[in-house]
Scaffold this motif. Structure first.
Motif, mmCIF file in Angstrom:
data_model
loop_
_atom_site.group_PDB
_atom_site.id
_atom_site.type_symbol
_atom_site.label_atom_id
_atom_site.label_comp_id
_atom_site.label_asym_id
_atom_site.label_seq_id
_atom_site.Cartn_x
_atom_site.Cartn_y
_atom_site.Cartn_z
ATOM 1 N N MET A 1 0.842 -1.174 0.000
ATOM 2 C CA MET A 1 0.000 0.000 0.000
ATOM 3 C C MET A 1 0.888 1.239 0.000
ATOM 4 S SD MET A 1 -3.198 0.539 2.571
ATOM 5 C CE MET A 1 -4.495 -0.439 1.906
ATOM 6 N N LYS A 2 0.526 2.188 -0.806
ATOM 7 C CA LYS A 2 1.321 3.400 -0.907
ATOM 8 C C LYS A 2 1.079 4.310 0.293
ATOM 9 C CE LYS A 2 1.406 3.425 -5.911
ATOM 10 N NZ LYS A 2 1.046 4.150 -7.120
ATOM 11 N N LYS A 3 2.059 5.132 0.555
ATOM 12 C CA LYS A 3 1.999 6.060 1.680
ATOM 13 C C LYS A 3 0.759 6.960 1.609
ATOM 14 C CE LYS A 3 5.679 8.235 4.251
ATOM 15 N NZ LYS A 3 6.997 8.838 4.208
ATOM 16 N N GLU A 4 0.419 7.402 0.407
ATOM 17 C CA GLU A 4 -0.735 8.293 0.224
ATOM 18 C C GLU A 4 -2.044 7.569 0.573
ATOM 19 O OE1 GLU A 4 1.330 7.677 -2.684
ATOM 20 O OE2 GLU A 4 2.700 9.199 -1.941
ATOM 21 N N GLU A 5 -2.130 6.291 0.175
ATOM 22 C CA GLU A 5 -3.333 5.502 0.465
ATOM 23 C C GLU A 5 -3.501 5.296 1.969
ATOM 24 O OE1 GLU A 5 -4.211 2.156 -2.588
ATOM 25 O OE2 GLU A 5 -2.037 2.412 -2.523
ATOM 26 N N ILE A 6 -2.404 5.010 2.632
ATOM 27 C CA ILE A 6 -2.428 4.808 4.081
ATOM 28 C C ILE A 6 -2.860 6.080 4.780
ATOM 29 C CG2 ILE A 6 -1.006 4.321 6.107
ATOM 30 C CD1 ILE A 6 0.629 2.444 4.250
ATOM 31 N N LYS A 7 -2.328 7.198 4.350
ATOM 32 C CA LYS A 7 -2.684 8.501 4.943
ATOM 33 C C LYS A 7 -4.166 8.786 4.745
ATOM 34 C CE LYS A 7 -1.930 12.780 6.462
ATOM 35 N NZ LYS A 7 -2.775 13.025 7.607
ATOM 36 N N LYS A 8 -4.685 8.497 3.554
ATOM 37 C CA LYS A 8 -6.100 8.727 3.262
ATOM 38 C C LYS A 8 -6.974 7.866 4.171
ATOM 39 C CE LYS A 8 -9.533 8.444 -0.415
ATOM 40 N NZ LYS A 8 -9.814 8.024 -1.778
ATOM 41 N N LEU A 9 -6.632 6.582 4.306
ATOM 42 C CA LEU A 9 -7.404 5.686 5.175
ATOM 43 C C LEU A 9 -7.344 6.134 6.631
ATOM 44 C CD1 LEU A 9 -6.530 2.199 3.683
ATOM 45 C CD2 LEU A 9 -8.766 3.317 3.672
ATOM 46 N N LEU A 10 -6.166 6.508 7.083
ATOM 47 C CA LEU A 10 -6.013 6.986 8.450
ATOM 48 C C LEU A 10 -6.882 8.218 8.688
ATOM 49 C CD1 LEU A 10 -4.665 6.828 11.212
ATOM 50 C CD2 LEU A 10 -2.789 8.182 10.277
ATOM 51 N N ASP A 11 -6.872 9.133 7.762
ATOM 52 C CA ASP A 11 -7.700 10.341 7.882
ATOM 53 C C ASP A 11 -9.185 9.988 7.939
ATOM 54 O OD1 ASP A 11 -5.423 11.896 7.883
ATOM 55 O OD2 ASP A 11 -5.620 12.497 5.775
ATOM 56 N N GLN A 12 -9.611 9.010 7.133
ATOM 57 C CA GLN A 12 -11.010 8.589 7.141
ATOM 58 C C GLN A 12 -11.386 7.965 8.488
ATOM 59 O OE1 GLN A 12 -11.027 6.030 3.697
ATOM 60 N NE2 GLN A 12 -11.835 7.642 2.378
ATOM 61 N N PHE A 13 -10.515 7.128 9.024
ATOM 62 C CA PHE A 13 -10.785 6.513 10.324
ATOM 63 C C PHE A 13 -10.844 7.564 11.426
ATOM 64 C CE2 PHE A 13 -9.982 2.609 8.193
ATOM 65 C CZ PHE A 13 -10.601 1.627 8.955
ATOM 66 N N GLU A 14 -9.915 8.498 11.392
ATOM 67 C CA GLU A 14 -9.891 9.554 12.397
ATOM 68 C C GLU A 14 -11.127 10.448 12.302
ATOM 69 O OE1 GLU A 14 -7.860 9.846 15.020
ATOM 70 O OE2 GLU A 14 -6.905 7.998 14.348
ATOM 71 N N ALA A 15 -11.636 10.637 11.085
ATOM 72 C CA ALA A 15 -12.812 11.493 10.887
ATOM 73 C C ALA A 15 -14.070 10.910 11.525
ATOM 74 C CB ALA A 15 -13.050 11.737 9.397
ATOM 75 N N VAL A 16 -14.144 9.584 11.650
ATOM 76 C CA VAL A 16 -15.339 8.970 12.233
ATOM 77 C C VAL A 16 -15.139 8.547 13.692
ATOM 78 C CG1 VAL A 16 -16.269 8.218 10.019
ATOM 79 C CG2 VAL A 16 -14.842 6.650 11.333
#
Length: 63
Positions: A1-16
């Motif tokens: 998984m690319k760094k950008e994808e991981i960051k996006k997923l982390l941001d989504q989890f943190e948002a909820v």
């Protein structure tokens, strides 16, 4: 998984994420689409039930 994808997923989890009595937690219904499950029943059967079983096994190793 690319760094950008991981960051996006982390941001989504943190948002909820929610804070309840000072403890960070997540609603299963909010995690369902983030984990790629379109149907609630599939999420319950594939994720929630397995987590409950594993939690029980870890808290009751002699069972």
């Amino acid at each position: 998984m690319k760094k950008e994808e991981i960051k996006k997923l982390l941001d989504q989890f943190e948002a909820v994420a929610n804070i309840v009595e000072g403890i960070e937690c997540w609603s299963a219904r909010e995690l369902q689409p983030l984990l790629g499950y379109a149907k609630w029943n599939n999420f319950i059967n594939n994720v929630v039930v397995k987590v409950k079983e594993e939690s029980f096994e870890k808290s009751n190793p002699e069972s």
